[in-house]
Design an enzyme around this catalytic site. Structure first.
Site, mmCIF file in Angstrom:
data_model
loop_
_atom_site.group_PDB
_atom_site.id
_atom_site.type_symbol
_atom_site.label_atom_id
_atom_site.label_comp_id
_atom_site.label_asym_id
_atom_site.label_seq_id
_atom_site.Cartn_x
_atom_site.Cartn_y
_atom_site.Cartn_z
ATOM 1 N N TYR A 145 36.930 35.834 41.990
ATOM 2 C CA TYR A 145 36.892 36.097 43.540
ATOM 3 C C TYR A 145 37.743 35.186 44.096
ATOM 4 O O TYR A 145 38.519 35.401 44.979
ATOM 5 C CB TYR A 145 35.551 36.016 44.108
ATOM 6 C CG TYR A 145 35.249 36.097 45.599
ATOM 7 C CD1 TYR A 145 35.376 37.447 46.010
ATOM 8 C CD2 TYR A 145 35.297 35.059 46.421
ATOM 9 C CE1 TYR A 145 35.271 37.724 47.358
ATOM 10 C CE2 TYR A 145 35.193 35.237 47.779
ATOM 11 C CZ TYR A 145 34.981 36.459 48.205
ATOM 12 O OH TYR A 145 35.174 36.715 49.646
ATOM 13 N N LYS A 197 41.493 35.340 46.287
ATOM 14 C CA LYS A 197 41.374 35.050 47.615
ATOM 15 C C LYS A 197 42.424 33.826 47.821
ATOM 16 O O LYS A 197 43.226 33.773 48.856
ATOM 17 C CB LYS A 197 40.485 34.414 48.399
ATOM 18 C CG LYS A 197 39.190 35.498 48.218
ATOM 19 C CD LYS A 197 39.797 36.621 49.099
ATOM 20 C CE LYS A 197 38.973 38.018 49.177
ATOM 21 N NZ LYS A 197 39.565 39.159 49.823
#
Length: 298
Positions: free
Chosen positions: A164, A168
């Protein structure tokens, strides 16, 4: 906070069936934009029963314009499908809000490559597919607003969020690069790094905190970034609880390890810090410090 005027603008919002995405779609519609509400269809759901369809119904019930889209953002053709839906329903596209993400709750050594890729594909490629499909149209019309979703996990790292966070961090880089490329075409590109109650954060944001960190306290920033009034590009803005922070990437001045590397990190930590508008500027300042280029006059 009063809504920004987005009359006659058309937006796509991904991951808009619930949580932050839903708040963004409703805020954009309240400001006058027509909205393509994207959220994937879950197995067994009829079109009228999807979360995207429910958000569309909310918008239409208050006099707004919206249509649902059920593309899975990690699919290669998802971006083209959403852009086509916007053009078919409303005749144009001005605003892209790439919000979809996939949660992760496992340490790196417990993730298979397939697990890692599944999270990364939604978090980064789910953004890329839409922005890449919309980009030629925004360039050709000489106007556009692109808002992507960032995360502190990408800036600072967090145990259990390797995929994750990596997705990002990649989004942040894409924002800054496309901001440079879009500047001469009337396209502003920014990211929002939100703290708010959602499906992904429900285990951590509870009680009084949940009452403060609501999605609707982030949504007005999205509307402003999506508007003609937005005069910034290439920024990553933290939003939560009705408050905002501006992020920066910094480097210290350089030092030579004349006395070895033992104390180099401590010495570097004491150096002045600066931010750079692009990678070429960062390298140029190092050339100066190495004596290979003249120092710019004060």
């Amino acid at each position: 906070m009063s809504a920004t005027d987005l009359s006659n603008r058309v937006a796509i919002v991904t991951g808009a069936g619930k949580g932050l995405g839903r708040a963004y779609a409703i805020e954009l519609a309240r400001a006058g934009a027509a909205v393509v509400v994207n959220n994937r269809r879950h197995p067994g759901e009829a079109d009228a029963d999807t979360s995207a369809a429910r958000v569309v119904a909310e918008i239409v019930a208050t006099g707004g314009r919206a249509v649902a889209d059920h593309s899975s953002v990690e699919k290669d053709d998802s971006g083209e499908a959403m852009v086509a839906a916007a053009i078919a329903a409303f005749g144009r596209l001005d605003i892209v809000v790439a919000n979809a993400a996939s949660p992760q709750a496992a340490s790196f050594h417990k993730l298979s490559l397939a697990d890692f890729r599944a999270v990364f594909d939604v978090g980064f490629f789910g953004t890329l597919h839409l922005v890449h499909a919309a980009w030629p149209r925004l360039r050709d019309q000489g106007y556009g607003r692109v808002v992507m979703t960032s995360s502190s996990a990408g800036r600072y790292g967090q145990h259990g969020l390797s995929a994750y966070g990596a997705s990002k961090s990649a989004v942040d880089s894409l924002v800054r690069t496309l901001a440079s490329e879009g500047a001469g075409r009337g396209i502003a590109v920014n990211a929002v790094s939100p703290y708010a109650l959602s499906q992904m954060t429900a285990a951590h944001i509870r009680g009084e905190m949940a009452e403060v960190f609501t999605p609707d306290r982030v949504a007005p920033l999205i509307a402003w970034l999506a508007s003609e009034d937005c005069d910034v590009t290439g920024e990553v803005i933290v939003a939560g609880g009705g408050r905002f922070r501006l992020t920066e990437t910094v480097e210290t001045d350089s030092l030579s390890p004349d006395a070895g590397f033992g104390d180099l990190m401590a010495r570097l930590a004491a150096q002045p810090r600066r931010t750079h508008p692009n990678s070429n500027h960062a390298f140029d300042t190092l050339l100066v410090e190495c004596g290979l280029a003249p120092r710019a006059p004060l």
